[in-house]
Design a protein around this motif. Structure first.
Motif, PDB file in Angstrom:
ATOM      1  N   LEU A 129       0.867  -1.194   0.000  1.00 31.98           N
ATOM      2  CA  LEU A 129       0.000   0.000   0.000  1.00 31.98           C
ATOM      3  C   LEU A 129       0.895   1.233   0.000  1.00 31.98           C
ATOM      4  O   LEU A 129       1.741   1.399   0.883  1.00 31.98           O
ATOM      5  CB  LEU A 129      -0.903   0.027   1.241  1.00 31.98           C
ATOM      6  CG  LEU A 129      -1.682   1.326   1.481  1.00 31.98           C
ATOM      7  CD1 LEU A 129      -2.693   1.571   0.357  1.00 31.98           C
ATOM      8  CD2 LEU A 129      -2.405   1.287   2.827  1.00 31.98           C
ATOM      9  N   ILE A 130       0.726   2.064  -1.002  1.00 36.38           N
ATOM     10  CA  ILE A 130       1.476   3.315  -1.102  1.00 36.38           C
ATOM     11  C   ILE A 130       0.507   4.477  -0.940  1.00 36.38           C
ATOM     12  O   ILE A 130      -0.475   4.581  -1.676  1.00 36.38           O
ATOM     13  CB  ILE A 130       2.199   3.445  -2.457  1.00 36.38           C
ATOM     14  CG1 ILE A 130       3.131   2.264  -2.689  1.00 36.38           C
ATOM     15  CG2 ILE A 130       2.950   4.774  -2.538  1.00 36.38           C
ATOM     16  CD1 ILE A 130       4.279   2.194  -1.704  1.00 36.38           C
ATOM     17  N   VAL A 131       0.781   5.351   0.049  1.00 36.84           N
ATOM     18  CA  VAL A 131       0.004   6.571   0.223  1.00 36.84           C
ATOM     19  C   VAL A 131       0.773   7.703  -0.451  1.00 36.84           C
ATOM     20  O   VAL A 131       1.914   7.994  -0.071  1.00 36.84           O
ATOM     21  CB  VAL A 131      -0.224   6.902   1.709  1.00 36.84           C
ATOM     22  CG1 VAL A 131      -1.024   8.196   1.834  1.00 36.84           C
ATOM     23  CG2 VAL A 131      -0.939   5.762   2.406  1.00 36.84           C
ATOM     24  N   LEU A 132       0.167   8.278  -1.467  1.00 38.07           N
ATOM     25  CA  LEU A 132       0.758   9.420  -2.162  1.00 38.07           C
ATOM     26  C   LEU A 132       0.083  10.681  -1.623  1.00 38.07           C
ATOM     27  O   LEU A 132      -1.054  10.998  -1.972  1.00 38.07           O
ATOM     28  CB  LEU A 132       0.544   9.288  -3.666  1.00 38.07           C
ATOM     29  CG  LEU A 132       1.209   8.057  -4.303  1.00 38.07           C
ATOM     30  CD1 LEU A 132       0.758   7.908  -5.752  1.00 38.07           C
ATOM     31  CD2 LEU A 132       2.730   8.160  -4.220  1.00 38.07           C
ATOM     32  N   ASP A 133       0.787  11.380  -0.770  1.00 33.49           N
ATOM     33  CA  ASP A 133       0.185  12.481  -0.029  1.00 33.49           C
ATOM     34  C   ASP A 133       0.368  13.814  -0.740  1.00 33.49           C
ATOM     35  O   ASP A 133       1.471  14.157  -1.175  1.00 33.49           O
ATOM     36  CB  ASP A 133       0.814  12.548   1.368  1.00 33.49           C
ATOM     37  CG  ASP A 133       0.130  13.563   2.269  1.00 33.49           C
ATOM     38  OD1 ASP A 133      -1.114  13.654   2.202  1.00 33.49           O
ATOM     39  OD2 ASP A 133       0.829  14.259   3.028  1.00 33.49           O
ATOM     40  N   ASN A 134      -0.747  14.551  -0.839  1.00 29.89           N
ATOM     41  CA  ASN A 134      -0.733  15.929  -1.336  1.00 29.89           C
ATOM     42  C   ASN A 134      -0.270  16.012  -2.786  1.00 29.89           C
ATOM     43  O   ASN A 134       0.598  16.817  -3.138  1.00 29.89           O
ATOM     44  CB  ASN A 134       0.140  16.821  -0.446  1.00 29.89           C
ATOM     45  CG  ASN A 134      -0.166  18.294  -0.642  1.00 29.89           C
ATOM     46  OD1 ASN A 134      -1.258  18.668  -1.056  1.00 29.89           O
ATOM     47  ND2 ASN A 134       0.809  19.143  -0.348  1.00 29.89           N
ATOM     48  N   VAL A 135      -0.888  15.222  -3.632  1.00 27.51           N
ATOM     49  CA  VAL A 135      -0.567  15.246  -5.056  1.00 27.51           C
ATOM     50  C   VAL A 135      -1.038  16.579  -5.634  1.00 27.51           C
ATOM     51  O   VAL A 135      -2.218  16.931  -5.536  1.00 27.51           O
ATOM     52  CB  VAL A 135      -1.229  14.074  -5.794  1.00 27.51           C
ATOM     53  CG1 VAL A 135      -1.027  14.199  -7.295  1.00 27.51           C
ATOM     54  CG2 VAL A 135      -0.670  12.753  -5.280  1.00 27.51           C
ATOM     55  N   ALA A 136      -0.120  17.302  -6.259  1.00 27.79           N
ATOM     56  CA  ALA A 136      -0.458  18.610  -6.816  1.00 27.79           C
ATOM     57  C   ALA A 136      -0.939  18.506  -8.250  1.00 27.79           C
ATOM     58  O   ALA A 136      -1.657  19.382  -8.730  1.00 27.79           O
ATOM     59  CB  ALA A 136       0.761  19.539  -6.751  1.00 27.79           C
ATOM     60  N   ASP A 137      -0.541  17.436  -8.953  1.00 24.91           N
ATOM     61  CA  ASP A 137      -0.904  17.286 -10.363  1.00 24.91           C
ATOM     62  C   ASP A 137      -0.918  15.798 -10.679  1.00 24.91           C
ATOM     63  O   ASP A 137       0.096  15.109 -10.462  1.00 24.91           O
ATOM     64  CB  ASP A 137       0.114  18.010 -11.245  1.00 24.91           C
ATOM     65  CG  ASP A 137      -0.295  18.035 -12.708  1.00 24.91           C
ATOM     66  OD1 ASP A 137      -1.100  17.177 -13.117  1.00 24.91           O
ATOM     67  OD2 ASP A 137       0.205  18.907 -13.448  1.00 24.91           O
ATOM     68  N   ILE A 151      -0.203  28.205  -0.121  1.00 29.61           N
ATOM     69  CA  ILE A 151       0.383  27.270  -1.081  1.00 29.61           C
ATOM     70  C   ILE A 151      -0.567  27.069  -2.258  1.00 29.61           C
ATOM     71  O   ILE A 151      -0.160  27.106  -3.431  1.00 29.61           O
ATOM     72  CB  ILE A 151       0.687  25.920  -0.391  1.00 29.61           C
ATOM     73  CG1 ILE A 151       1.772  26.114   0.685  1.00 29.61           C
ATOM     74  CG2 ILE A 151       1.117  24.877  -1.412  1.00 29.61           C
ATOM     75  CD1 ILE A 151       1.969  24.908   1.573  1.00 29.61           C
ATOM     76  N   THR A 152      -1.840  26.865  -1.943  1.00 29.98           N
ATOM     77  CA  THR A 152      -2.832  26.693  -3.012  1.00 29.98           C
ATOM     78  C   THR A 152      -2.966  27.966  -3.830  1.00 29.98           C
ATOM     79  O   THR A 152      -3.018  27.921  -5.069  1.00 29.98           O
ATOM     80  CB  THR A 152      -4.194  26.311  -2.405  1.00 29.98           C
ATOM     81  OG1 THR A 152      -4.056  25.120  -1.638  1.00 29.98           O
ATOM     82  CG2 THR A 152      -5.226  26.077  -3.502  1.00 29.98           C
ATOM     83  N   LEU A 153      -3.033  29.110  -3.152  1.00 29.34           N
ATOM     84  CA  LEU A 153      -3.194  30.372  -3.870  1.00 29.34           C
ATOM     85  C   LEU A 153      -1.979  30.692  -4.735  1.00 29.34           C
ATOM     86  O   LEU A 153      -2.110  31.287  -5.809  1.00 29.34           O
ATOM     87  CB  LEU A 153      -3.459  31.507  -2.879  1.00 29.34           C
ATOM     88  CG  LEU A 153      -4.848  31.492  -2.235  1.00 29.34           C
ATOM     89  CD1 LEU A 153      -4.934  32.521  -1.119  1.00 29.34           C
ATOM     90  CD2 LEU A 153      -5.929  31.744  -3.270  1.00 29.34           C
ATOM     91  N   ASP A 154      -0.801  30.292  -4.271  1.00 30.72           N
ATOM     92  CA  ASP A 154       0.390  30.481  -5.106  1.00 30.72           C
ATOM     93  C   ASP A 154       0.221  29.753  -6.434  1.00 30.72           C
ATOM     94  O   ASP A 154       0.497  30.319  -7.506  1.00 30.72           O
ATOM     95  CB  ASP A 154       1.634  29.942  -4.388  1.00 30.72           C
ATOM     96  CG  ASP A 154       2.117  30.864  -3.274  1.00 30.72           C
ATOM     97  OD1 ASP A 154       1.734  32.053  -3.279  1.00 30.72           O
ATOM     98  OD2 ASP A 154       2.860  30.382  -2.404  1.00 30.72           O
TER      99      ASP A 154
END
Length: 868
Positions: A154-162, A288-291
């Motif tokens: 099981l791989i948790v990919l955290d906070n994928v931006a794209d 971070i999101t607004l950037d």
């Protein structure tokens, strides 16, 4: 040996192609193929445990159900707003649920480099010797091949931006499970199962807050904790930030934190506890999101700042307008939606924004490039302009009401978030129109608040003598009048008239309107001695200035007729009504709404004169015409239906009146709402009809409900509330329950004297009703003096010939007769009969009643049987 590969990256993901020879030599036997390396125990690397986790039962079950499904490799993405708890949910599920996967690896996935490093770390965890021999690209390729050749991980990919950053990884590693967290709600392929994460339930957010605050101080006061959680919108990160701050500051209470948040929002959004990482505060998380949003499309950040001034839920899409560039608007909305900063609802064409996102987005912070004071002010002005553009131009047409009701929460929010010193003329126009809508909807107290602020704005921006300022003052006076506060309405009308005459001149149309409004207020106060002369002057001036056929002249003539009717002078009222109707039919046409109003008013005058044979056909025609011209649901149509029902009741035709009252009540509840003053009046009228039919079992509960609702909606001191209280007392009296009726009458009289004054017609009616209740109870010692005072007051205030004065004279004669004082009763009856015949006519109901009372008194004196 290994060397770097030359294959292109797939979608920006891991850019290594395979194992190959390198100049680095390893001892024989230490290098094994990824397929030959088994995962040992102890490789799990979840970042934190489940200690502070609360709630999320439904989302955990979604993860259980999806990852338990048989078949091909499964990929899930938990998406939601920054700070919503996506990582906490993933970590808690991976650490506590019986998913059966091993190893469990946590990879920060906010960039291609971070993904590459996470897979490389997996490789070195599986075969530590590789860390000294291979560069990160080769390590990542080795780790990827391990994933591709093994199952059960099981791989948790955290906070994928794209999604493109992990596309290559997902495509090559198909033997295990991926759990993704991301702020992105869109751009995922159909192979990814989405789990949307929302804010905590209020009980859950309070539990999380309590757990953190009381961890070191179990006895801490939590006063205000519920309100604070509400203010923070039940966002987990915000709850944690505030709770950690309070845990570190034992002397700070939740209530104090709320006050700090209100006074210093920018600082508090940045401020956590000493142990709170700077990047884990609300301000930093959303920066971070607004950037990224600003980098992709600057218009999207501006749109978010604009939406921040409205209510968080059900924002009409019309408020997110970019008429100059619709494609840019749609692109901006799409980007904000993708990052969960905005949640659209296609079925209602509305948007939602988390209230804390809004609070941050409208809070100026000179240190934040997304929230400089200049940007915040621009967004506030844009929000005001958008709202002004979306407002209907009128508020009286029912077809505009759904729009008004949809916009009202956002008008409330905008005015609540702004201060009067930033109000401009556009703001004042919004305030003024909204006050008009609220006043028309029977909410004068709310209307007053809007009109007061509009007047302050006009005065500050345009000056006290500007026509718009004078109109605004007039509107405020009108709202005071509607609220029954004539003590403030009349002086304001008087001042407005003086100022309007001084600025615009005595003959200006606005001056004539101002004079008419003051006359109306005098009439409402029962001061017909000042109202009628003012109406007469206004009509004369309007005819001279605008001409006899101008619509405003016709309206002025109608108003004067109404004042004559209020004074009981039907001899002057009816001919004036008849002339006004004829003129309106000729000038405006038979189907014009004002013509229909004239027809209704004439019918009412006929009814007041007891000429039901003329009133009822005219009411019936008016109702039919209004249904045809305005529609069955228009408020004027509903008023016509109510008036016709009342005429049927007056004629004793309760079999026709009651069903019509019942239908009118049902229609008003549906069209206007259960709390509209007209609906409350309908409920009262139906109760009265039930009482007239002797059905007190239905009448009294309806009276009681109406009083409760009227007190709640209009307030205990509103004139309509006082009328409702009087009617309930009348219902009790009709049921013979004088023990409840008399105290209620007494309270109503006291309140009416205090609110409306001792000489108001409604006060005089209340005094008359209390006297009647005393008489019914056999207490003539209190009844007769009260009747005598009421008669004297009505003669002085209303005049000797007013119908209410004639009724008072009849009532006093009846009390004399009940006391056995026929020597005073019979002459008073005789005088009353002469006056009613002269003023109201031989066939008027009051005349008929007086004639019967006189005959009964004479028979009693002469010892003859009472006439039938």
């Amino acid at each position: 040996m290994f060397r770097s590969g030359d294959a292109a990256a797939t979608g920006g993901g891991i850019a290594v192609s395979g194992i190959y020879n390198s100049t680095v030599h390893l001892p024989p036997g230490l290098l094994r193929s990824p397929a030959d390396v088994d995962a040992r125990e102890g490789l799990d690397d979840l970042p934190h445990g489940p200690g502070l986790f609360v709630g999320r039962g439904n989302e955990l079950e979604q993860l259980d159900a999806a990852l338990a499904a048989p078949g091909a490799a499964l990929v899930q993405a938990v998406h939601g707003l920054g700070g919503i708890g996506k990582s906490a949910l993933a970590a808690h599920w991976a650490a506590t649920r019986p998913h059966g996967h091993a190893p469990v690896r946590w990879i920060i996935a906010d960039s291609p480099a971070a993904v590459r490093q996470g897979v490389a770390d997996l490789a070195t965890a599986l075969q530590p010797v590789l860390a000294k021999a291979l560069p990160v690209e080769a390590l990542a390729e080795w780790g990827l091949q391990w994933l591709a050749s093994h199952t059960g991980w099981l791989i948790v990919l955290d906070n994928v931006a794209d999604p493109a950053h992990i596309a290559g990884l997902l495509a090559r590693a198909r033997g295990g499970r991926f759990l993704i967290t991301s702020r992105l709600a869109t751009a995922w392929s159909n192979a990814v199962t989405l789990v949307r994460l929302d804010v905590l339930h209020p009980d859950e957010s309070l539990a999380l807050f309590t757990k953190i605050v009381t961890a070191t101080s179990p006895g801490r006061s939590l006063d205000g904790a519920t309100d604070l959680c509400d203010e923070l919108g039940h966002l987990p990160l915000a709850i944690e930030q505030a709770a950690a701050y309070l845990a570190q500051n034992p002397l700070t209470t939740p209530r104090t934190y709320l006050e700090l948040l209100a006074r210093h929002p920018a600082a508090m959004y940045r401020q956590g506890a000493a142990t709170t990482p700077a990047e884990r505060t609300i301000a930093r998380i959303w920066n971070i999101t607004l950037d990224r949003i600003t980098h992709l499309q600057p218009e999207a950040a501006g749109l978010l700042r604009t939406l921040a001034w409205y209510s968080p839920d059900h924002i009409p899409a019309t408020l997110a307008v970019r008429p100059d560039d619709p494609p840019a608007l749609h692109a901006a909305l799409g980007l904000l939606t993708a990052y969960n900063m905005v949640t659209p609802d296609p079925t209602t064409q509305t948007l939602a924004v988390h209230r804390l996102v809004q609070a941050l987005a409208r809070t100026p912070d000179p240190e934040n490039p997304h929230r400089t004071p200049t940007l915040i002010a621009q967004a506030r002005d844009q929000a005001t302009t958008n709202l002004h553009t979306a407002l209907p131009t009128t508020w009286t047409a029912p077809e505009t009401w759904p729009t008004w009701r949809a916009l009202l929460p956002h008008i409330d929010a905008l005015t609540g978030h702004t201060t009067q010193d930033t109000d401009a003329t556009t703001t004042a126009e919004i305030l003024n129109r909204t006050g008009g809508f609220l006043d028309d909807q029977g909410q004068p107290d709310r209307a007053i608040t809007y009109f007061q602020r509009a007047l302050s704005c006009w005065t500050r921006v345009l000056g006290e003598d500007h026509p718009d300022t004078l109109a605004s003052r007039n509107n405020l006076a009108s709202a005071y009048e509607a609220a029954g506060d004539l003590g403030r309405a009349i002086p304001l009308y008087e001042r407005t008239l003086i100022d309007t005459e001084g600025v615009l001149g005595e003959n200006h149309p606005d001056t004539l309107i101002s004079r008419n409004n003051l006359a109306y207020a005098y009439r409402s106060a029962g001061d017909l001695g000042r109202a009628i002369p003012l109406y007469e002057r206004t009509l004369t001036d309007t005819e001279g200035v605008l001409g006899e056929n101008h619509p405003d002249t016709l309206a002025s003539r109608n108003n004067l007729a109404y004042a004559y009717e209020s004074a009981g002078d039907l001899g002057r009222a009816i001919p004036l009504y008849e002339r006004t109707l004829a003129d309106r039919e000729r000038v405006l046409g038979e189907n014009h709404p004002q013509t229909l109003t004239s027809r209704n008013n004439l019918a009412h005058a006929y009814e007041s004169a007891g000429a039901l044979g003329r009133a009822i056909p005219l009411y019936e025609r008016t109702l039919a015409d209004r249904e045809r011209v305005l529609g069955e649901n228009h408020p004027d149509t509903l008023a016509s239906r109510n008036n016709l029902a009342h005429a049927y009741e007056s004629a004793g035709a309760l079999g026709r009146a009651i069903p019509l009252y019942e239908r009118t009540l049902a229609d008003r509840e549906r069209v206007l709402g259960e709390n509209h003053p007209d609906t409350l009046a309908s409920r009262n009228n139906l109760a009265h009809a039930y009482r007239s039919a002797g059905d007190l079992g239905r009448a009294i509960p309806l009276y009681e409900r109406t009083l409760t609702d009227t007190e709640r909606v209009l307030g205990e001191n509103h004139p309509k509330t006082l009328i409702s209280r009087n009617n309930l007392a009348h219902g009790y009296e009709s049921a013979g329950d004088l023990g409840r009726a008399i105290p209620l009458y007494e309270r109503t009289l006291t309140d009416t004297e205090r609110v409306l004054g001792e000489n108001h017609p409604q006060t005089l009616t209340s005094r008359n009703n209390l006297a009647h209740a005393y008489e019914s109870a056999g207490d003539l010692g209190r009844a007769i003096p009260l009747y005598e005072r009421t008669l004297a007051d009505r003669v002085r205030v209303l005049g000797e010939n007013h119908p209410d004065t004639l009724a008072s004279r009849n009532n006093l004669a009846g009390a004399y007769r009940s006391a056995g004082d026929l020597g005073r009763a019979i002459p008073l009856y005789e005088r009353t009969l002469t006056d009613t015949e002269r003023v109201l006519g031989d066939e008027h109901p009051i005349t008929t009643v007086v004639r019967g009372n006189l005959a009964a008194a004479v028979a009693q004196r002469d010892g003859r049987p009472k006439p039938c």
